[in-house]
Design an enzyme around this catalytic site. Structure first.
Site, PDB file in Angstrom:
ATOM      1  N   TYR A  52       0.814  -1.222   0.000  1.00  0.00           N
ATOM      2  CA  TYR A  52       0.000   0.000   0.000  1.00  0.00           C
ATOM      3  C   TYR A  52       0.853   1.280   0.000  1.00  0.00           C
ATOM      4  O   TYR A  52       0.877   2.022  -0.991  1.00  0.00           O
ATOM      5  CB  TYR A  52      -0.948  -0.060   1.196  1.00  0.00           C
ATOM      6  CG  TYR A  52      -1.821   1.155   1.422  1.00  0.00           C
ATOM      7  CD1 TYR A  52      -2.342   1.894   0.367  1.00  0.00           C
ATOM      8  CD2 TYR A  52      -2.153   1.544   2.721  1.00  0.00           C
ATOM      9  CE1 TYR A  52      -3.160   2.997   0.596  1.00  0.00           C
ATOM     10  CE2 TYR A  52      -2.986   2.632   2.966  1.00  0.00           C
ATOM     11  CZ  TYR A  52      -3.477   3.359   1.899  1.00  0.00           C
ATOM     12  OH  TYR A  52      -4.277   4.432   2.142  1.00  0.00           O
ATOM     13  N   GLY A  97       1.919  -8.106  -1.218  1.00  0.00           N
ATOM     14  CA  GLY A  97       1.869  -7.141  -2.325  1.00  0.00           C
ATOM     15  C   GLY A  97       1.244  -7.792  -3.555  1.00  0.00           C
ATOM     16  O   GLY A  97       1.006  -9.001  -3.580  1.00  0.00           O
ATOM     17  N   TYR A 136       4.080  -6.050  17.203  1.00  0.00           N
ATOM     18  CA  TYR A 136       4.290  -5.273  15.978  1.00  0.00           C
ATOM     19  C   TYR A 136       5.062  -3.987  16.293  1.00  0.00           C
ATOM     20  O   TYR A 136       6.080  -3.679  15.657  1.00  0.00           O
ATOM     21  CB  TYR A 136       2.939  -4.941  15.323  1.00  0.00           C
ATOM     22  CG  TYR A 136       3.050  -3.882  14.264  1.00  0.00           C
ATOM     23  CD1 TYR A 136       3.753  -4.130  13.085  1.00  0.00           C
ATOM     24  CD2 TYR A 136       2.473  -2.620  14.439  1.00  0.00           C
ATOM     25  CE1 TYR A 136       3.880  -3.145  12.117  1.00  0.00           C
ATOM     26  CE2 TYR A 136       2.599  -1.638  13.479  1.00  0.00           C
ATOM     27  CZ  TYR A 136       3.305  -1.895  12.319  1.00  0.00           C
ATOM     28  OH  TYR A 136       3.443  -0.919  11.367  1.00  0.00           O
ATOM     29  N   ARG A 172      -8.386   9.357  15.612  1.00  0.00           N
ATOM     30  CA  ARG A 172      -7.117   9.040  14.953  1.00  0.00           C
ATOM     31  C   ARG A 172      -6.732  10.183  14.028  1.00  0.00           C
ATOM     32  O   ARG A 172      -7.556  11.009  13.656  1.00  0.00           O
ATOM     33  CB  ARG A 172      -7.263   7.757  14.101  1.00  0.00           C
ATOM     34  CG  ARG A 172      -7.497   6.491  14.908  1.00  0.00           C
ATOM     35  CD  ARG A 172      -6.239   6.059  15.624  1.00  0.00           C
ATOM     36  NE  ARG A 172      -6.431   4.849  16.405  1.00  0.00           N
ATOM     37  CZ  ARG A 172      -6.920   4.812  17.652  1.00  0.00           C
ATOM     38  NH1 ARG A 172      -7.298   5.925  18.262  1.00  0.00           N
ATOM     39  NH2 ARG A 172      -7.040   3.665  18.295  1.00  0.00           N
ATOM     40  N   SER A 220      -9.824  -4.806  21.389  1.00  0.00           N
ATOM     41  CA  SER A 220      -8.793  -4.712  22.421  1.00  0.00           C
ATOM     42  C   SER A 220      -7.538  -4.034  21.855  1.00  0.00           C
ATOM     43  O   SER A 220      -7.195  -4.199  20.685  1.00  0.00           O
ATOM     44  CB  SER A 220      -8.469  -6.090  22.991  1.00  0.00           C
ATOM     45  OG  SER A 220      -7.580  -6.740  22.157  1.00  0.00           O
ATOM     46  N   GLY A 221      -6.892  -3.249  22.711  1.00  0.00           N
ATOM     47  CA  GLY A 221      -5.634  -2.595  22.325  1.00  0.00           C
ATOM     48  C   GLY A 221      -5.788  -1.265  21.624  1.00  0.00           C
ATOM     49  O   GLY A 221      -4.787  -0.678  21.218  1.00  0.00           O
TER      50      GLY A 221
HETATM   51  N1  UFG Z   1     -12.379   0.494  13.476  1.00  0.00           N
HETATM   52  C1  UFG Z   1     -13.717   0.131  13.510  1.00  0.00           C
HETATM   53  N2  UFG Z   1     -14.142  -0.824  12.636  1.00  0.00           N
HETATM   54  C2  UFG Z   1     -13.320  -1.439  11.731  1.00  0.00           C
HETATM   55  C3  UFG Z   1     -11.960  -1.053  11.695  1.00  0.00           C
HETATM   56  C4  UFG Z   1     -11.527  -0.086  12.592  1.00  0.00           C
HETATM   57  O1  UFG Z   1     -14.485   0.656  14.302  1.00  0.00           O
HETATM   58  O2  UFG Z   1     -13.777  -2.296  10.955  1.00  0.00           O
HETATM   59  C5  UFG Z   1     -11.908   1.533  14.403  1.00  0.00           C
HETATM   60  C6  UFG Z   1     -10.833   0.992  15.345  1.00  0.00           C
HETATM   61  O3  UFG Z   1     -11.418   0.394  16.463  1.00  0.00           O
HETATM   62  C7  UFG Z   1     -10.037   2.265  15.643  1.00  0.00           C
HETATM   63  C8  UFG Z   1     -10.143   3.085  14.354  1.00  0.00           C
HETATM   64  O4  UFG Z   1     -11.268   2.545  13.651  1.00  0.00           O
HETATM   65  O5  UFG Z   1     -10.674   2.964  16.666  1.00  0.00           O
HETATM   66  C9  UFG Z   1      -8.926   2.979  13.467  1.00  0.00           C
HETATM   67  O6  UFG Z   1      -8.619   1.608  13.276  1.00  0.00           O
HETATM   68  P1  UFG Z   1      -7.625   1.066  12.143  1.00  0.00           P
HETATM   69  O7  UFG Z   1      -7.600  -0.426  12.263  1.00  0.00           O
HETATM   70  O8  UFG Z   1      -7.995   1.638  10.824  1.00  0.00           O
HETATM   71  O9  UFG Z   1      -6.220   1.688  12.542  1.00  0.00           O
HETATM   72  P2  UFG Z   1      -5.414   1.570  13.928  1.00  0.00           P
HETATM   73  O10 UFG Z   1      -5.465   2.937  14.541  1.00  0.00           O
HETATM   74  O11 UFG Z   1      -5.838   0.447  14.758  1.00  0.00           O
HETATM   75  O12 UFG Z   1      -3.990   1.150  13.389  1.00  0.00           O
HETATM   76  C10 UFG Z   1      -3.081   2.041  12.822  1.00  0.00           C
HETATM   77  C11 UFG Z   1      -2.224   1.287  11.815  1.00  0.00           C
HETATM   78  C12 UFG Z   1      -1.383   0.235  12.503  1.00  0.00           C
HETATM   79  C13 UFG Z   1      -0.609   0.866  13.627  1.00  0.00           C
HETATM   80  C14 UFG Z   1      -1.538   1.592  14.571  1.00  0.00           C
HETATM   81  C15 UFG Z   1      -0.778   2.332  15.621  1.00  0.00           C
HETATM   82  O13 UFG Z   1      -3.020   0.694  10.832  1.00  0.00           O
HETATM   83  O14 UFG Z   1      -0.479  -0.340  11.574  1.00  0.00           O
HETATM   84  O15 UFG Z   1      -2.301   2.566  13.849  1.00  0.00           O
HETATM   85  O16 UFG Z   1      -1.522   2.375  16.774  1.00  0.00           O
HETATM   86  F1  UFG Z   1       0.063  -0.060  14.319  1.00  0.00           F
END
Ligand code: UFG
Length: 328
Positions: free
Chosen positions: A10, A35, A146, A224, A286-287
């Site tokens: 990506y 990829g 990670y 975010r 979680s997390g």
């Molecule tokens: N979310 C949903 N539904 C989904 C997917 C995500 O509600 O189907 C929410 C998540 O709970 C979170 C937000 O949308 O609150 C963003 O989630 P993402 O999975 O899009 O991104 P993250 O913030 O979890 O992860 C990103 C990067 C990771 C990195 C992380 C650092 O994608 O590679 O930030 O914390 F590790």
């Protein structure tokens, strides 16, 4: 010539596109495990691009690239696994690929006297935020394997600079969003875990799952910092320019300094699609920290980089790409 590992993925592919548009000669090294060869074929239309299929876990694969391409003068390193949840279940896979694979790359670089690298790091190296927005001085205590793999590589790079003079720029990405303006390439994960593609892919049969609506934020959903992928690609070009101008080893947050909640992103997606999107309110995943926003002043000042594209633009290009992807 610039070597790009993970250039069929990506962020890697958008950076390759930007390099080619700038007239650079690029060689992509990618295992094609995650990829896509179709992305490489598309990228070839933009300039001088060579492709080598190989895996960083095999040192001879990457040594061979340097041996046969003596004009490589710098590296941009994307190749890595990046799913937080998977890394908790299978840390071995992450340490072996992300850390050992990177060591092979760095050692091959030293052998062939290539001393400049731009590395994809992550906001996940900070762990649970202690304050917001997060600047580069924030403590780095990852809360998952990670994030650990990316932090370990950052530390290895510091030591390789001190001992061998290998200069690195580590870009700590926040949440990457969008696709190229022509929607020729975009986010293509299987399974998809990220917010924007999951909202856009939702249908009557498979509604979008919104994880957590009881956070201590303005509307109860997580906040975010969504950085447009073309702006992020541009940050890599600026980082390389910085190293080419003699810049010292350094690290930068790459984000917008603006936070958007999951509900705000959801609304932006509904507006672009022009229809209501089926949604299911679910418990927290979680997390997930409540708020992750970047202080991007250091990158602005030292790399002379500024993000230009809005969240709406990212969602619009992501939607165009989703439509193109559904036809593939
Ligand atoms: N979310 C949903 N539904 C989904 C997917 C995500 O509600 O189907 C929410 C998540 O709970 C979170 C937000 O949308 O609150 C963003 O989630 P993402 O999975 O899009 O991104 P993250 O913030 O979890 O992860 C990103 C990067 C990771 C990195 C992380 C650092 O994608 O590679 O930030 O914390 F590790």
């Amino acid at each position: 010539m610039i070597l790009v590992t993970g250039g069929a993925g990506y962020v890697g592919s958008h950076t390759v596109m930007a390099l080619l548009k700038q007239g650079e000669d690029v060689i992509v090294f990618d295992s094609l495990e995650l990829g896509h060869i179709e992305i490489i074929e598309t990228l070839k239309q933009y300039g001088n691009l060579k492709f080598v299929k190989g895996n960083l876990k095999n040192i001879d694969d990457i040594r061979g690239v340097f041996m046969l391409n003596k004009n490589i003068d710098s590296v941009i390193h994307f190749a890595a696994y990046s799913q937080v949840a998977e890394s908790m279940i299978n840390p071995q896979k992450y340490y072996y690929n992300n850390v050992y694979g990177t060591l092979n790359l760095l050692n091959a670089m030293l052998e062939f006297n290539v001393k400049k690298i731009v590395f994809s790091s992550t906001a996940a190296t900070y762990g649970e935020p202690v304050y917001t927005p997060i600047d580069e001085k924030h403590q780095q205590i990852p809360i998952n394997p990670y994030g650990n793999t990316k932090l370990f590589v950052e530390k290895i790079m510091d030591d390789y600079d001190k001992a061998y003079g290998l200069k690195s720029v580590r870009l700590r990405y926040f949440n990457v969003a969008g696709a190229d303006s022509g929607a020729k390439i975009g986010e293509w994960h299987n399974p998809e875990t990220h917010l924007i593609p999951n909202i856009l892919k939702a249908s009557a049969e498979k509604s979008f799952k919104m994880f957590g609506t009881d956070y201590n934020t303005s509307d109860g959903t997580c906040i975010r910092d969504y950085i447009n992928v073309e702006d992020l690609a541009d940050a890599h070009l600026k980082a390389l320019e910085y190293l080419n101008n003699g810049g010292e080893t350094n690290y930068f947050n790459i984000g917008t300094k603006d936070g958007n909640s999951v509900k705000q992103v959801f609304t932006a997606c509904e507006n672009i699609k022009g229809t209501a999107i089926p949604v299911e309110l679910c418990p927290r995943r979680s997390g997930d920290p409540a708020i992750l926003v970047a202080d991007n002043e250091k990158a602005k000042k030292i790399l002379n980089w500024t993000p230009k594209n809005s969240l709406e633009y990212s969602v619009e290009t992501a939607y165009k790409w989703e439509k193109a992807l559904s036809l593939k």
